[in-house]
Design an enzyme around this catalytic site. Sequence first.
Site, short mmCIF file in Angstrom:
data_model
loop_
_atom_site.label_atom_id
_atom_site.label_comp_id
_atom_site.label_asym_id
_atom_site.label_seq_id
_atom_site.Cartn_x
_atom_site.Cartn_y
_atom_site.Cartn_z
N CYS A 1 -4.45 10.22 65.11
CA CYS A 1 -4.91 10.79 63.80
C CYS A 1 -3.42 11.25 63.11
O CYS A 1 -3.40 12.49 63.47
CB CYS A 1 -5.85 11.62 63.75
N ALA A 2 -2.59 10.47 62.92
CA ALA A 2 -1.30 10.91 62.68
C ALA A 2 -0.52 11.68 61.49
O ALA A 2 0.21 12.46 61.24
CB ALA A 2 -0.46 9.80 63.16
N SER B 1 3.79 14.98 60.97
CA SER B 1 4.71 16.06 61.61
C SER B 1 4.86 15.98 63.14
O SER B 1 5.85 16.16 63.65
CB SER B 1 4.33 17.54 61.26
N LYS B 2 3.62 15.92 63.78
CA LYS B 2 3.74 15.75 65.23
C LYS B 2 4.31 14.06 65.62
O LYS B 2 5.01 14.00 66.59
CB LYS B 2 2.31 15.91 65.70
N ASP C 1 -3.55 6.15 61.28
CA ASP C 1 -4.59 6.85 60.43
C ASP C 1 -5.79 6.18 59.61
O ASP C 1 -5.47 4.85 59.51
CB ASP C 1 -3.65 7.60 59.20
N ASP D 1 -5.11 14.51 67.89
CA ASP D 1 -5.04 15.64 66.71
C ASP D 1 -5.97 15.41 65.66
O ASP D 1 -5.69 14.92 64.57
CB ASP D 1 -3.55 15.88 66.10
N CYS E 1 -6.74 22.14 64.25
CA CYS E 1 -6.40 23.52 63.74
C CYS E 1 -7.88 24.27 63.30
O CYS E 1 -7.82 24.77 62.17
CB CYS E 1 -5.48 23.07 62.45
C1 LIG Z 1 -5.31 17.03 61.33
S1 LIG Z 1 -4.94 15.45 60.54
C2 LIG Z 1 -3.59 15.24 61.48
C3 LIG Z 1 -2.33 16.06 61.36
C4 LIG Z 1 -1.17 15.13 61.99
N1 LIG Z 1 -1.29 15.04 63.28
C5 LIG Z 1 0.11 15.93 61.99
O1 LIG Z 1 0.47 16.69 62.84
O2 LIG Z 1 0.69 15.74 60.88
C6 LIG Z 1 -6.19 14.46 60.92
C7 LIG Z 1 -5.63 12.98 60.10
O3 LIG Z 1 -6.91 12.42 60.71
C8 LIG Z 1 -7.23 11.46 59.69
N2 LIG Z 1 -8.41 10.64 60.13
C9 LIG Z 1 -9.69 11.30 59.55
N3 LIG Z 1 -10.70 10.38 60.09
C10 LIG Z 1 -10.05 9.55 61.06
C11 LIG Z 1 -10.57 8.49 61.82
N4 LIG Z 1 -11.83 8.38 61.86
N5 LIG Z 1 -9.51 7.70 62.52
C12 LIG Z 1 -8.37 8.13 62.30
N6 LIG Z 1 -7.72 8.91 61.41
C13 LIG Z 1 -8.69 9.67 60.88
C14 LIG Z 1 -7.05 12.09 58.64
O4 LIG Z 1 -6.68 11.01 57.42
C15 LIG Z 1 -5.88 12.89 58.86
O5 LIG Z 1 -4.69 12.44 58.29
#
Ligand SMILES: C[S@@+](CC[C@H](N)C(=O)[O-])C[C@H]1O[C@@H](n2cnc3c(N)ncnc32)[C@H](O)[C@@H]1O
Length: 575
Positions: A87-88, A92-93, A119, A180, A233
């Site tokens: 879930c990228a 940033s990660k 994502d 994440d 988070c």
């Molecule tokens: C907590 S954020 C990730 C932050 C990211 N790892 C970073 O450090 O920048 C969670 C992400 O999961 C995505 N997301 C939500 N549901 C999802 C799913 N079922 N499968 C994949 N990604 C998903 C969202 O769009 C969001 O961008």
Amino acid sequence: MILGDIWRVSCEYGEDAIRPLPWYPGNLAWHLNFSRKELRKNQALESFHEFLKHESEVGNITRQEAVSMVPPLFLNVQPDHHILDMCASPGSKTFQLLEMIHQSKEPGLLPGALVMANDLYVQRCDLLIHNTKRMCTANLIVTNHEAQNFPDCSLAKDYSEAYKDTCKPQGLEFDRILCDVPCSGDGTIRKGHEMWRKWNSGMGNQLHLLQVNIAMRGIALLKVGGRMVYSTCSMNPVENEAVVAEVQDRGCWFQTHDDVPHDKKNVVLPSMFTSSNGTEGSHTVRGDVEVNIDDRSSLRNCNIEETSKNNHDMDGLPINTNKKFDCTSNILNSKFPLHRCMRIVPHDQNSGAFFIAVLHKLSPLNGCQIQGTKIQHPLAKGITAQPQKEPESETRLYKTSLTRQQNIVSKVVDSAEVLGRQQNLSMDNQTSNDNSTEVEMVFNGVESSRAESGDSMRLQKQSRWKGVDPVLFFKDEVVIKSIISFFGIKESFPLRGHLVTRSTDNARRIYYVSKSVKNILELNTEVGEQLKIVSLGIKMFVSIKCSKCMMFFTDSRFPSNTQFFFTGIHILLKS
Ligand SMILES: C[S@@+](CC[C@H](N)C(=O)[O-])C[C@H]1O[C@@H](n2cnc3c(N)ncnc32)[C@H](O)[C@@H]1O
């Protein structure tokens, strides 16, 4: 000049104004004690601000919340690892992971590693592409899947056996996985004050199953002996320990944070390590489960039973108040050392909150472990008396709950992550409150043909994968030979087989991919394009109609108006 600035700023604002984070390897992370406004408005900081903006644009600096940089550190990434970031976005990660795989190589030399960043949402994939493009890497693939259903592209039934014979991947397996997951985001409460008003326990309850499913899928895709970091988070145990407990109940795992040297433990983030040494609180043992009941324990921030007694979820749907969710009992009955999960809480070091669990895969999953996740939604269990006898309604319930989860995810993304998204769109001059500017910037960064068509909004409404061209190997020998002779590229340089494009008819953009990406592409072709690839590799050549474009080498001897794109120069210079 910049050192002078830092010195001046330190004199004026105190030593703590700009300081390296002692726990980040190689002094590569620094903390700034200024708000955006201060950076923008303060004359004394002007040249420093300009420096930050420039370095961010060229990819040397990424602005990120300090605690958010912790999870990738626990992956112990090596330059030959295949890494999945499930879930990228906003990335940033992912950026950190890319830095790690490139760190040990000289510029231009490509590591054997690969980062696959995924994502669910197309627009967020675009943001991810925009943010990672600054890295100029040939070792990245961006995909657009539900993480919980991420394909394994398996060719053979037992591909670990087949792999030994062919030396080529027979399916997707990763050495490291970053999970994440989407969460209710209450860890951002210090910077996003809206969260105080918006947060309710229903958000976490609704996300729990999705989080379990994503984590389980991650584990299935992890190599035996590999490592996965699960992080949120959020401070909510339903989204944290309860997920880990559920996942661990299905597999053979242990957690560790032993990779952090002892002398660094208190420096890192004190709250992460207080509960493991037993000195700061009393422990109670239930059977062979150790549960820390100190007020600094892993469960300190939330009373789980209270959490589950909330009357309504975020959609206003009633939640059964009499029934305690299974995830609660999972925490209490878990046979695993949940106290080893790490919690970083805001009041310990005036930061955001993060939850981190490090999982090692000790053995392959069996079918039941993989299947198990989809039929055990705690809400569905509360509603459906005999799920086995009513498969249709169970499916319907599962789908309904998934839809509800996705609604919740959208809402959570809208609120908590817009903040992170703004922060990741580089420095202040680009962070506008005007969303339209932001969206425009995001679409400018799109690498797939969807953006070239300029019709991305329409495609958003279509089913997610329609309208994106497949990735094809570029095999036009005439063009390749001209490129080789024009640039004097040595025959030993791996060019053939490493060039890809999105369309045979109109190969406008030619991308360069690393060997690791090439192998995955070949596998993906063999399995019938299971991977939905939104972007990959580094843009190296572009055929243009106008000869006046900036940023390109132009030369009349060069074939078919093909121009060399500067982003790939560091790779070609090494040839
Ligand atoms: C907590 S954020 C990730 C932050 C990211 N790892 C970073 O450090 O920048 C969670 C992400 O999961 C995505 N997301 C939500 N549901 C999802 C799913 N079922 N499968 C994949 N990604 C998903 C969202 O769009 C969001 O961008």
